[in-house]
Design a protein around this motif. Structure first.
Motif, PDB file in Angstrom:
ATOM      1  N   MET A 117       0.921  -1.361   0.149  1.00 46.85           N
ATOM      2  CA  MET A 117       0.066  -0.048   0.044  1.00 46.85           C
ATOM      3  C   MET A 117       0.987   1.259   0.184  1.00 46.85           C
ATOM      4  SD  MET A 117      -3.330   0.797   0.348  1.00 46.85           S
ATOM      5  CE  MET A 117      -4.292   1.903   0.455  1.00 46.85           C
TER       6      MET A 117
ATOM      7  N   GLN B 168      -1.293   7.918   3.028  1.00 50.27           N
ATOM      8  CA  GLN B 168      -1.792   7.134   4.007  1.00 50.27           C
ATOM      9  C   GLN B 168      -0.996   6.966   5.211  1.00 50.27           C
ATOM     10  OE1 GLN B 168      -5.230   6.103   3.507  1.00 50.27           O
ATOM     11  NE2 GLN B 168      -4.683   7.580   1.668  1.00 50.27           N
TER      12      GLN B 168
ATOM     13  N   TYR C 270       1.389   8.916 -18.843  1.00 50.11           N
ATOM     14  CA  TYR C 270       0.018   8.978 -19.406  1.00 50.11           C
ATOM     15  C   TYR C 270       0.146   9.041 -20.910  1.00 50.11           C
ATOM     16  CZ  TYR C 270      -0.761  11.276 -15.053  1.00 50.11           C
ATOM     17  OH  TYR C 270      -0.787  11.560 -13.446  1.00 50.11           O
TER      18      TYR C 270
ATOM     19  N   PHE D 299      -7.910  16.934  -2.565  1.00 55.66           N
ATOM     20  CA  PHE D 299      -7.178  15.898  -3.446  1.00 55.66           C
ATOM     21  C   PHE D 299      -7.704  15.750  -4.906  1.00 55.66           C
ATOM     22  CE2 PHE D 299      -4.290  12.760  -1.585  1.00 55.66           C
ATOM     23  CZ  PHE D 299      -3.957  12.123  -2.847  1.00 55.66           C
TER      24      PHE D 299
ATOM     25  N   TRP E 133     -15.894   8.427   1.732  1.00 54.07           N
ATOM     26  CA  TRP E 133     -14.698   7.340   1.548  1.00 54.07           C
ATOM     27  C   TRP E 133     -14.467   6.939   3.005  1.00 54.07           C
ATOM     28  CZ3 TRP E 133     -10.898   8.873  -2.644  1.00 54.07           C
ATOM     29  CH2 TRP E 133      -9.705   8.240  -2.686  1.00 54.07           C
TER      30      TRP E 133
ATOM     31  N   SER F 182     -13.381   4.711  -3.745  1.00 53.20           N
ATOM     32  CA  SER F 182     -12.494   5.843  -3.927  1.00 53.20           C
ATOM     33  C   SER F 182     -12.871   6.358  -5.350  1.00 53.20           C
ATOM     34  CB  SER F 182     -11.014   5.193  -3.914  1.00 53.20           C
ATOM     35  OG  SER F 182     -10.906   4.210  -4.845  1.00 53.20           O
TER      36      SER F 182
ATOM     37  N   SER G 130     -10.255  13.013 -14.986  1.00 57.37           N
ATOM     38  CA  SER G 130      -8.918  12.431 -15.307  1.00 57.37           C
ATOM     39  C   SER G 130      -8.698  11.678 -16.455  1.00 57.37           C
ATOM     40  CB  SER G 130      -8.484  11.771 -14.223  1.00 57.37           C
ATOM     41  OG  SER G 130      -9.338  10.672 -14.083  1.00 57.37           O
TER      42      SER G 130
HETATM   43 FE1  DHE Z   1      -2.925   8.909  -5.843  1.00 59.87          FE
HETATM   44  C1  DHE Z   1      -4.446   9.023  -9.048  1.00 59.87           C
HETATM   45  C2  DHE Z   1       0.001   9.913  -7.137  1.00 59.87           C
HETATM   46  C3  DHE Z   1      -1.681   9.177  -2.713  1.00 59.87           C
HETATM   47  C4  DHE Z   1      -6.027   7.844  -4.477  1.00 59.87           C
HETATM   48  N1  DHE Z   1      -2.259   9.615  -7.707  1.00 59.87           N
HETATM   49  C5  DHE Z   1      -2.766   9.369  -8.835  1.00 59.87           C
HETATM   50  C6  DHE Z   1      -2.103   9.464  -9.962  1.00 59.87           C
HETATM   51  C7  DHE Z   1      -1.126   9.741  -9.484  1.00 59.87           C
HETATM   52  C8  DHE Z   1      -1.063   9.620  -8.022  1.00 59.87           C
HETATM   53  C9  DHE Z   1       0.433  10.031 -10.009  1.00 59.87           C
HETATM   54  C10 DHE Z   1      -2.536   9.473 -11.503  1.00 59.87           C
HETATM   55  C11 DHE Z   1      -2.403   8.034 -12.036  1.00 59.87           C
HETATM   56  C12 DHE Z   1      -3.609   7.617 -13.050  1.00 59.87           C
HETATM   57  O1  DHE Z   1      -4.593   7.865 -12.731  1.00 59.87           O
HETATM   58  O2  DHE Z   1      -3.299   6.919 -13.836  1.00 59.87           O
HETATM   59  N2  DHE Z   1      -1.255   9.401  -4.935  1.00 59.87           N
HETATM   60  C13 DHE Z   1      -0.167  10.071  -5.845  1.00 59.87           C
HETATM   61  C14 DHE Z   1       0.928  10.241  -4.836  1.00 59.87           C
HETATM   62  O3  DHE Z   1       2.006  10.784  -5.315  1.00 59.87           O
HETATM   63  C15 DHE Z   1       0.417  10.183  -3.331  1.00 59.87           C
HETATM   64  C16 DHE Z   1       0.222  11.593  -2.896  1.00 59.87           C
HETATM   65  C17 DHE Z   1       1.400   9.537  -2.430  1.00 59.87           C
HETATM   66  C18 DHE Z   1       1.224   8.119  -2.756  1.00 59.87           C
HETATM   67  O4  DHE Z   1       1.099   7.416  -1.968  1.00 59.87           O
HETATM   68  O5  DHE Z   1       1.621   7.532  -4.066  1.00 59.87           O
HETATM   69  C19 DHE Z   1      -0.900   9.790  -3.804  1.00 59.87           C
HETATM   70  N3  DHE Z   1      -3.592   8.620  -4.252  1.00 59.87           N
HETATM   71  C20 DHE Z   1      -3.085   8.900  -2.893  1.00 59.87           C
HETATM   72  C21 DHE Z   1      -3.690   8.246  -1.646  1.00 59.87           C
HETATM   73  O6  DHE Z   1      -3.357   8.229  -0.435  1.00 59.87           O
HETATM   74  C22 DHE Z   1      -5.117   7.910  -1.963  1.00 59.87           C
HETATM   75  C23 DHE Z   1      -6.143   8.937  -1.612  1.00 59.87           C
HETATM   76  C24 DHE Z   1      -5.571   6.427  -1.559  1.00 59.87           C
HETATM   77  C25 DHE Z   1      -4.983   5.529  -2.227  1.00 59.87           C
HETATM   78  O7  DHE Z   1      -5.793   4.642  -3.372  1.00 59.87           O
HETATM   79  O8  DHE Z   1      -3.808   5.153  -2.017  1.00 59.87           O
HETATM   80  C26 DHE Z   1      -4.971   8.118  -3.675  1.00 59.87           C
HETATM   81  N4  DHE Z   1      -4.863   8.446  -6.726  1.00 59.87           N
HETATM   82  C27 DHE Z   1      -5.800   7.971  -5.996  1.00 59.87           C
HETATM   83  C28 DHE Z   1      -6.863   7.888  -6.669  1.00 59.87           C
HETATM   84  C29 DHE Z   1      -6.622   8.351  -8.122  1.00 59.87           C
HETATM   85  C30 DHE Z   1      -5.225   8.441  -8.029  1.00 59.87           C
HETATM   86  C31 DHE Z   1      -8.479   7.554  -6.736  1.00 59.87           C
HETATM   87  C32 DHE Z   1      -7.386   8.384  -9.484  1.00 59.87           C
HETATM   88  C33 DHE Z   1      -8.076   9.602  -9.614  1.00 59.87           C
HETATM   89  C34 DHE Z   1      -8.878   9.840 -10.824  1.00 59.87           C
HETATM   90  O9  DHE Z   1      -9.863  10.312 -10.809  1.00 59.87           O
HETATM   91  O10 DHE Z   1      -8.319   9.545 -11.995  1.00 59.87           O
END
Ligand code: DHE
Length: 494
Positions: free
Chosen positions: A52, A81, A261, A388, A451, A477, A493
């Motif tokens: 995770m 997280q 992307y 976010f 959530w 999510s 997105s």
């Molecule tokens: Fe994400 C998308 C990076 C933490 C849930 N997140 C993305 C994308 C990136 C990214 C680069 C686009 C990828 C794609 O859609 O192809 N996320 C990061 C981080 O750098 C960050 C801050 C730290 C990490 O842990 O990687 C981070 N992200 C989280 C979370 O803690 C979240 C809330 C819960 C989880 O699932 O870990 C989270 N990220 C999401 C979600 C998307 C996302 C639900 C897709 C959003 C969308 O609408 O497309």
């Protein structure tokens, strides 16, 4: 020459001096391991290879000083997280853990092309399955809802809001799932490297492959033929043939990949690196030759203009974004953007005859609105806390943004796209995190997640803001609409 008895004395003396130190080192390493097992394994994996949470190996921590790592352990990490351990671990224990995660592992983790190939599972041959859907619904107005609570996804009818099918996914999906161009298949990436292909028409997971150990995200080419997987570990990009998910090519890179992307008008994939100031462009054609563009800063997060001529990216630590012209490879502007802009969540719309983009900031309660022709920040809107995700739709007057962090995590702001003011603030369920919105194909309804493990997806009428339906779900999510995603709608997105 020394007398044998003095030699013995010296050895004894050395032994007495050294022994406690040796014992302490051994004890330290044991207790560091124990501490790691007790507090870190569940998210970062027993071998520090990630789960995770990200992999905790020196090669993946190169941009983080040890003192900052200690700070993260004590105070948690904004926008992730990662919890704070200040009340659980004292300074000595924190230091032990920090030293432990910066130690090289006994064996270097490897995930070769052969490993990738041997992990492949074909559950169904494509030609065995029907090309007609086994259910009735508008196939363009379907949603996939990811439920992180118990690692499932739900296929939802976007007209009736009735669930069509609920199925198990891999552990800890992250990033938006990607659809094939006609919307029949959806591809998921998990943080631990699994890529799954789900046939929506037949409601079956048809193929899976483990493309990496610790994966960032994936992209699917505009023509649907290729998938590109961005990995933190190993440091590479992996190109897959979407038909069977068979690997075509492993592209080694220097350090972790921030994200990848697809750039439809350029017929290429665009990736940025986290540990090198570099953007990579890989065309969708053999031999997938990589073009490398140097940037002035690290890019942890980025966004494109509608024509994919420009990329705007920023590092999490910096105070400015960079605009790179993709054709020339030149940085053409910098944009003042402090407080961890989350450009990957950006959306754009027309405002007074020009295109603007909006991005939340992960560390500050504000939204920046940027004019995409002058690349100036034309407004910053104060919110009830850092958000976010942002979403809108051409047919909606509002851009929705959550307040993911802090005491107001139950609030969602609706920004009027023409006045750039907050027009409404909803509190769908007091005390519970409200986050991530997606619209139906026609924009008439907006779906919002509560959530939480005993959460829900709430369907709103996007004009009257009345609640239309509430569907119980396990920590829903993201929600992803087939039409909006496959048509690269400006409010969603990509
Ligand atoms: Fe994400 C998308 C990076 C933490 C849930 N997140 C993305 C994308 C990136 C990214 C680069 C686009 C990828 C794609 O859609 O192809 N996320 C990061 C981080 O750098 C960050 C801050 C730290 C990490 O842990 O990687 C981070 N992200 C989280 C979370 O803690 C979240 C809330 C819960 C989880 O699932 O870990 C989270 N990220 C999401 C979600 C998307 C996302 C639900 C897709 C959003 C969308 O609408 O497309």
């Amino acid at each position: 020459m020394k007398h044998p008895s003095s030699l013995l004395l010296l050895t004894l003396f050395n032994f007495i001096l050294l022994f406690p130190a040796l014992t302490t080192a051994a004890e330290d390493s044991n207790s560091a391991k124990q501490l790691y097992t007790q507090y870190c394994t569940s998210c970062h994996g027993a071998q520090r290879l990630g789960g995770m949470g990200p992999a905790l190996l020196p090669g993946n921590l190169s941009r983080l000083r040890k003192s900052d790592a200690a700070q993260v352990i004590q105070s948690g990490r904004a926008a992730t997280q990662m919890p704070a351990f200040a009340h659980t671990l004292n300074n000595t224990q924190t230091e032990l853990l920090v030293n432990y995660i910066y130690e090289e592992p006994d064996t270097q983790p490897e995930w070769t092309l052969a490993d990738i190939k041997s992990s492949q599972q074909i559950h169904f041959q494509q030609n065995q399955l029907s090309s007609q859907p086994v259910f009735q619904a508008d196939l363009q107005n379907l949603f996939i809802v990811v439920e992180l609570g118990d690692h499932h996804a739900t296929l939802l009818d976007g007209d009736t809001f009735n669930p069509i099918h609920r199925f198990a996914t891999r552990f800890a999906l992250h990033g938006g799932p990607k659809y094939s161009p006609e919307g029949r298949y959806v591809y998921f990436a998990s943080r631990d490297g699994w890529i799954s292909k789900f046939d929506i028409y037949n409601l079956k997971t048809v193929a899976e492959i483990r493309a990496g150990i610790n994966t960032r995200n994936m992209a699917v080419s505009f023509d649907g033929r290729y998938a590109m997987v961005a990995n933190y570990l190993p440091h590479n990009l992996v190109l897959l043939d979407t038909e069977t998910l068979s690997p075509i090519k492993v592209i080694p890179v220097d350090g972790r990949v921030s994200a990848v992307y697809t750039a439809p008008p350029r017929n290429s994939f665009i990736a940025a690196l986290k540990d090198e100031k570099t953007i990579l462009e890989i065309p969708y054609r053999t031999p997938f030759k990589v073009r490398s563009i140097s940037t002035d800063a690290y890019l942890d997060d980025f966004f494109f203009d509608a024509s994919y001529q420009h990329l705007i990216g920023a590092s999490r630590e910096g105070d400015r974004g960079q605009v790179v012209a993709l054709e020339s490879g030149k940085t053409i502007a910098t944009v003042p953007l402090a407080g961890m802009p989350h450009l990957g969540s950006g959306i754009s719309w027309d405002y007074q005859g020009k295109t603007v983009m909006a991005t939340p900031h992960l560390k500050e309660g504000k939204i920046s609105i940027i004019d995409m022709s002058s690349w100036k920040v034309i407004k910053q809107i104060d919110t009830l806390g850092p958000g976010f995700f942002m979403r809108s739709h051409d047919n909606s007057p509002y851009a929705w943004v959550d307040v993911f962090f802090g005491p107001n995590k139950d609030a969602v702001h609706l920004i009027d796209k023409q006045t750039l003011e907050i027009a409404h603030t909803l509190k769908p369920e007091p005390g519970k995190t409200a986050a991530h919105v997606e619209f139906t194909k026609d924009g008439r309804h907006a779906l919002l997640s509560i959530w939480e493990d005993d959460g829900a997806v709430i369907v709103y009428d996007s004009q009257t803001l009345q609640e239309v339906k509430r569907l119980p779900m396990r920590k829903p999510s993201g929600k992803y609409n087939v039409y909006n995603k496959t048509h690269y709608s400006a409010g969603t997105s990509h």
